[in-house]
Design a protein around this motif. Sequence first.
Motif, PDB file in Angstrom:
ATOM      1  N   LYS A   1      -2.778   0.063   9.486  1.00 40.30           N
ATOM      2  CA  LYS A   1      -2.637   0.012  10.408  1.00 40.30           C
ATOM      3  C   LYS A   1      -3.329   1.324  11.140  1.00 40.30           C
ATOM      4  O   LYS A   1      -4.133   1.391  12.575  1.00 40.30           O
ATOM      5  CB  LYS A   1      -1.148  -0.304  10.927  1.00 40.30           C
ATOM      6  N   THR A   2      -2.500   2.252  10.584  1.00 42.53           N
ATOM      7  CA  THR A   2      -2.722   3.526  11.631  1.00 42.53           C
ATOM      8  C   THR A   2      -4.368   4.467  10.597  1.00 42.53           C
ATOM      9  O   THR A   2      -4.629   5.152  11.405  1.00 42.53           O
ATOM     10  CB  THR A   2      -1.853   5.187  10.699  1.00 42.53           C
ATOM     11  N   GLU A   3      -5.092   4.188   9.848  1.00 41.25           N
ATOM     12  CA  GLU A   3      -6.181   4.662   9.393  1.00 41.25           C
ATOM     13  C   GLU A   3      -7.352   3.850   9.209  1.00 41.25           C
ATOM     14  O   GLU A   3      -8.484   3.784   9.267  1.00 41.25           O
ATOM     15  CB  GLU A   3      -6.495   5.240   7.670  1.00 41.25           C
ATOM     16  N   LYS A   4      -7.227   2.565   9.050  1.00 46.24           N
ATOM     17  CA  LYS A   4      -7.887   1.654   8.192  1.00 46.24           C
ATOM     18  C   LYS A   4      -8.555   1.147   9.673  1.00 46.24           C
ATOM     19  O   LYS A   4      -9.638   0.018   9.393  1.00 46.24           O
ATOM     20  CB  LYS A   4      -7.741   0.778   6.987  1.00 46.24           C
ATOM     21  N   CYS A   5      -7.904  -0.132   9.600  1.00 46.79           N
ATOM     22  CA  CYS A   5      -8.091  -0.612  11.196  1.00 46.79           C
ATOM     23  C   CYS A   5      -7.233  -0.470  12.239  1.00 46.79           C
ATOM     24  O   CYS A   5      -6.739  -0.931  13.128  1.00 46.79           O
ATOM     25  CB  CYS A   5      -7.022  -2.121  11.013  1.00 46.79           C
ATOM     26  N   VAL A   6      -7.959   0.648  12.257  1.00 45.52           N
ATOM     27  CA  VAL A   6      -6.859   1.419  13.874  1.00 45.52           C
ATOM     28  C   VAL A   6      -8.020   0.667  15.236  1.00 45.52           C
ATOM     29  O   VAL A   6      -7.253   0.664  16.345  1.00 45.52           O
ATOM     30  CB  VAL A   6      -8.346   2.752  14.185  1.00 45.52           C
ATOM     31  N   ASP A   7      -9.061  -0.071  15.222  1.00 45.80           N
ATOM     32  CA  ASP A   7      -9.881  -0.405  16.257  1.00 45.80           C
ATOM     33  C   ASP A   7      -9.206  -1.654  16.376  1.00 45.80           C
ATOM     34  O   ASP A   7      -8.866  -2.072  17.400  1.00 45.80           O
ATOM     35  CB  ASP A   7     -11.192  -0.731  16.293  1.00 45.80           C
ATOM     36  N   ALA A   8      -9.227  -2.749  15.597  1.00 44.77           N
ATOM     37  CA  ALA A   8      -8.168  -3.448  16.103  1.00 44.77           C
ATOM     38  C   ALA A   8      -6.748  -3.981  16.277  1.00 44.77           C
ATOM     39  O   ALA A   8      -6.610  -4.138  16.742  1.00 44.77           O
ATOM     40  CB  ALA A   8      -8.554  -4.464  14.716  1.00 44.77           C
ATOM     41  N   VAL A   9      -6.360  -2.570  15.877  1.00 40.75           N
ATOM     42  CA  VAL A   9      -4.833  -2.326  16.625  1.00 40.75           C
ATOM     43  C   VAL A   9      -4.429  -1.947  17.587  1.00 40.75           C
ATOM     44  O   VAL A   9      -4.225  -2.975  19.161  1.00 40.75           O
ATOM     45  CB  VAL A   9      -3.759  -1.288  15.316  1.00 40.75           C
ATOM     46  N   LYS A  10      -5.489  -1.108  18.056  1.00 43.32           N
ATOM     47  CA  LYS A  10      -5.787  -0.656  19.479  1.00 43.32           C
ATOM     48  C   LYS A  10      -6.228  -2.189  20.760  1.00 43.32           C
ATOM     49  O   LYS A  10      -5.994  -2.198  21.853  1.00 43.32           O
ATOM     50  CB  LYS A  10      -6.709   0.041  19.685  1.00 43.32           C
ATOM     51  N   ALA A  11      -7.489  -2.569  20.625  1.00 46.51           N
ATOM     52  CA  ALA A  11      -7.548  -4.168  21.438  1.00 46.51           C
ATOM     53  C   ALA A  11      -6.920  -5.102  21.150  1.00 46.51           C
ATOM     54  O   ALA A  11      -6.238  -5.787  21.703  1.00 46.51           O
ATOM     55  CB  ALA A  11      -8.990  -4.408  20.246  1.00 46.51           C
ATOM     56  N   PHE A  12      -6.303  -4.646  20.210  1.00 44.35           N
ATOM     57  CA  PHE A  12      -4.756  -6.392  20.104  1.00 44.35           C
ATOM     58  C   PHE A  12      -3.397  -5.819  21.175  1.00 44.35           C
ATOM     59  O   PHE A  12      -3.060  -6.316  22.276  1.00 44.35           O
ATOM     60  CB  PHE A  12      -4.233  -6.353  18.645  1.00 44.35           C
TER      61      PHE A  12
ATOM     62  N   LEU B   1      -6.369  -6.236   8.312  1.00 42.65           N
ATOM     63  CA  LEU B   1      -5.390  -6.034   7.422  1.00 42.65           C
ATOM     64  C   LEU B   1      -5.651  -6.887   6.155  1.00 42.65           C
ATOM     65  O   LEU B   1      -5.217  -6.012   4.867  1.00 42.65           O
ATOM     66  CB  LEU B   1      -4.124  -6.136   8.257  1.00 42.65           C
ATOM     67  N   GLU B   2      -6.222  -8.066   5.934  1.00 46.20           N
ATOM     68  CA  GLU B   2      -5.782  -8.503   4.956  1.00 46.20           C
ATOM     69  C   GLU B   2      -7.237  -8.354   3.250  1.00 46.20           C
ATOM     70  O   GLU B   2      -6.711  -8.207   2.843  1.00 46.20           O
ATOM     71  CB  GLU B   2      -6.394  -9.811   5.118  1.00 46.20           C
ATOM     72  N   GLU B   3      -8.492  -7.974   4.349  1.00 41.56           N
ATOM     73  CA  GLU B   3      -9.302  -7.269   3.648  1.00 41.56           C
ATOM     74  C   GLU B   3      -8.383  -5.952   3.145  1.00 41.56           C
ATOM     75  O   GLU B   3      -8.624  -5.376   1.865  1.00 41.56           O
ATOM     76  CB  GLU B   3     -10.333  -6.349   4.362  1.00 41.56           C
ATOM     77  N   TRP B   4      -7.542  -5.079   3.351  1.00 45.76           N
ATOM     78  CA  TRP B   4      -7.296  -3.988   3.661  1.00 45.76           C
ATOM     79  C   TRP B   4      -6.087  -4.286   1.656  1.00 45.76           C
ATOM     80  O   TRP B   4      -5.837  -3.326   1.035  1.00 45.76           O
ATOM     81  CB  TRP B   4      -7.160  -2.778   3.458  1.00 45.76           C
ATOM     82  N   TYR B   5      -5.449  -5.448   2.238  1.00 48.30           N
ATOM     83  CA  TYR B   5      -3.694  -5.487   1.100  1.00 48.30           C
ATOM     84  C   TYR B   5      -4.735  -6.872   0.043  1.00 48.30           C
ATOM     85  O   TYR B   5      -4.744  -5.815  -0.541  1.00 48.30           O
ATOM     86  CB  TYR B   5      -3.428  -7.029   1.983  1.00 48.30           C
ATOM     87  N   GLN B   6      -5.840  -6.164   0.462  1.00 48.70           N
ATOM     88  CA  GLN B   6      -6.697  -7.241  -1.226  1.00 48.70           C
ATOM     89  C   GLN B   6      -7.432  -6.556  -1.814  1.00 48.70           C
ATOM     90  O   GLN B   6      -7.363  -5.979  -2.915  1.00 48.70           O
ATOM     91  CB  GLN B   6      -7.188  -8.549  -0.731  1.00 48.70           C
ATOM     92  N   ASN B   7      -7.642  -5.049  -1.302  1.00 47.44           N
ATOM     93  CA  ASN B   7      -8.629  -3.529  -2.044  1.00 47.44           C
ATOM     94  C   ASN B   7      -7.244  -3.469  -3.110  1.00 47.44           C
ATOM     95  O   ASN B   7      -6.214  -2.509  -2.801  1.00 47.44           O
ATOM     96  CB  ASN B   7      -8.810  -2.917  -1.347  1.00 47.44           C
ATOM     97  N   GLU B   8      -8.174  -3.361  -4.289  1.00 47.19           N
ATOM     98  CA  GLU B   8      -7.238  -2.225  -5.574  1.00 47.19           C
ATOM     99  C   GLU B   8      -7.310  -1.232  -5.484  1.00 47.19           C
ATOM    100  O   GLU B   8      -6.321  -0.691  -5.683  1.00 47.19           O
ATOM    101  CB  GLU B   8      -8.148  -3.242  -7.075  1.00 47.19           C
ATOM    102  N   GLN B   9      -8.524  -0.646  -5.076  1.00 46.78           N
ATOM    103  CA  GLN B   9      -8.438   0.920  -5.070  1.00 46.78           C
ATOM    104  C   GLN B   9      -7.310   1.156  -3.815  1.00 46.78           C
ATOM    105  O   GLN B   9      -6.466   2.272  -4.227  1.00 46.78           O
ATOM    106  CB  GLN B   9      -9.743   1.489  -4.499  1.00 46.78           C
ATOM    107  N   PHE B  10      -6.922   0.468  -3.114  1.00 50.25           N
ATOM    108  CA  PHE B  10      -6.073   1.249  -1.789  1.00 50.25           C
ATOM    109  C   PHE B  10      -4.275   0.919  -2.181  1.00 50.25           C
ATOM    110  O   PHE B  10      -3.999   1.690  -2.221  1.00 50.25           O
ATOM    111  CB  PHE B  10      -6.548   0.211  -0.278  1.00 50.25           C
ATOM    112  N   GLN B  11      -3.946  -0.385  -2.579  1.00 55.87           N
ATOM    113  CA  GLN B  11      -3.109  -0.941  -3.540  1.00 55.87           C
ATOM    114  C   GLN B  11      -3.150   0.358  -4.697  1.00 55.87           C
ATOM    115  O   GLN B  11      -2.053   0.878  -4.454  1.00 55.87           O
ATOM    116  CB  GLN B  11      -3.145  -2.188  -4.422  1.00 55.87           C
TER     117      GLN B  11
END
Length: 125
Positions: A46-57, A83-93
């Motif tokens: 929410k704070t690093e990867k999907c900032v634009d989507a959070v702001k828009a929502f 968010l789902e894209e990042w939750y599924q990203n193994e490197q991010f996990q």
Amino acid sequence: MFQTEQGPNKIRNVGGPHNLGDPEDRTLRRVEKEVLIPKIMRERAKTEKCVDAVKAFESCCKDNNIFMVFKCRDQNNALKSCLEEWYQNEQFQNECKEIYLQERSEFRRTGLSKKKRQAMEAEKK
């Protein structure tokens, strides 16, 4: 040396400098895997990867008050998708897992939580 102390209805890690467990132990309990690490993932996404989507929502929700459920579906879907894209990203996990393990290790080494360490740093300034 790392030991496990068993008592009535609980297992507790003991050992290490503050009797909080071995700071070098990298094994994860179920609650760490299923709750604590996903919490870090959510916060970082929410704070690093999907900032634009959070702001828009958030902006849509503020602008539409009680009608947000109907009018902000597109923004909500975009946020969920990001968010789902990042939750599924193994490197991010793995990054989030390492962050958690470093914090836990530091806690076990010092006996101080992250909040307490940050408060102490703020007092020094």
